[in-house]
Scaffold this active site. Structure first.
Site, mmCIF file in Angstrom:
data_model
loop_
_atom_site.group_PDB
_atom_site.id
_atom_site.type_symbol
_atom_site.label_atom_id
_atom_site.label_comp_id
_atom_site.label_asym_id
_atom_site.label_seq_id
_atom_site.Cartn_x
_atom_site.Cartn_y
_atom_site.Cartn_z
ATOM 1 N N LYS A 26 50.809 44.710 36.810
ATOM 2 C CA LYS A 26 51.829 45.113 37.946
ATOM 3 C C LYS A 26 52.850 45.541 36.769
ATOM 4 O O LYS A 26 53.914 45.664 36.478
ATOM 5 C CB LYS A 26 51.651 44.525 38.736
ATOM 6 N N ARG A 50 44.184 38.342 27.970
ATOM 7 C CA ARG A 50 46.102 38.615 28.124
ATOM 8 C C ARG A 50 47.203 36.485 27.089
ATOM 9 O O ARG A 50 46.127 36.241 27.472
ATOM 10 C CB ARG A 50 46.452 38.347 29.596
ATOM 11 N N ARG A 95 48.418 31.585 29.378
ATOM 12 C CA ARG A 95 48.957 31.540 31.036
ATOM 13 C C ARG A 95 47.861 30.827 31.073
ATOM 14 O O ARG A 95 46.660 30.981 31.621
ATOM 15 C CB ARG A 95 49.363 32.380 31.837
ATOM 16 N N ARG A 119 42.204 33.624 42.319
ATOM 17 C CA ARG A 119 43.362 34.590 42.694
ATOM 18 C C ARG A 119 42.946 35.061 43.156
ATOM 19 O O ARG A 119 43.270 35.971 43.460
ATOM 20 C CB ARG A 119 44.724 34.443 41.527
#
Ligand code: AMP
Length: 210
Positions: free
Chosen positions: A13, A123, A156, A167
């Protein structure tokens, strides 16, 4: 264009929002980025959000609504916006609708949980400007350094595998029902995640008629 992006954490996103923002010349509003900035700055909102974000839980709706109310009142939002990661629950979507926050289209990026878990482990996120990279699919020009601002790239805290699983559970339970919410309003569009970022952008363009 007032666009809501839906999809699991790690569906792309943020990456697609950035591309569309440049193309359509409208801002992306990412509550995740706003919360991370608030946590880094140690503001009241940041302190409230910290334990939820770090454990992969959702921050209470009233905190999110406060953030969105303030951000959408800024002048750069008059010609439209892309909402990335908000609304995340039916009460958030309902409250936003009741507040008169318009949505022309909710675009859902569809991707399997297995692909997400693989993806999130690679990521990397810029500490300074929040731009994201992937060590295989979208590597920075110089390892560990952000192409956009030269900041340090980090993993992160909430991209750790156990937190990603939490999540994903939260996504299926709390956020996925938003697809029905927008479908009932005739506003839902879906695209399947594609092997490359540019292929996914092309699929989105086609779906949105851009
Ligand atoms: P994101 O960068 O969108 O994946 O968001 C990171 C984390 O911030 C989420 O796991 C939540 O803890 C929190 N968060 C971001 N947006 C929202 C929202 N709209 N509602 C509740 N929590 C949120």
């Amino acid at each position: 264009m007032r666009l809501v992006l839906l999809g699991a954490p790690g569906a792309g996103k943020g990456t697609q929002a950035e591309i569309l923002s440049r193309e359509l010349n409208i801002p992306t509003i990412s509550t995740g980025n706003i919360l991370r900035a608030a946590m880094k700055a140690g503001t009241e909102v940041g302190l409230k959000a910290k334990s939820y974000v770090e454990s992969g839980k959702l921050v209470p709706d009233e905190v999110i609504i406060g953030i969105i109310r303030e951000r959408l009142a800024e002048p750069d939002c008059v010609n439209g916006y892309i909402l990335d990661g908000v609304p995340r629950t039916i009460p958030q979507a309902q409250t936003m609708e009741d507040m008169g926050i318009g949505v022309d289209c909710a675009l859902s990026i569809e991707i399997s949980d297995e692909e997400i878990i693989h993806r999130m482990s690679g990521r990397r996120t810029c500490k300074e400007c929040s731009q994201t990279f992937h060590i295989e699919n979208n590597p920075p020009k110089v390892e560990g350094i952000c192409d956009a601002c030269g900041g340090e790239l980090t993993i992160r805290a909430d991209d750790a595998p156990e937190t990603v699983r939490a999540r994903l559970e939260t996504y299926h339970r709390e956020t996925e029902p938003l697809k029905d919410f927008y479908a009932q309003r005739g506003k839902l569009r879906s695209v399947d995640n594609q092997p490359t970022i540019s292929d996914t952008t092309a699929a989105i363009r086609k779906t949105l008629g851009l």
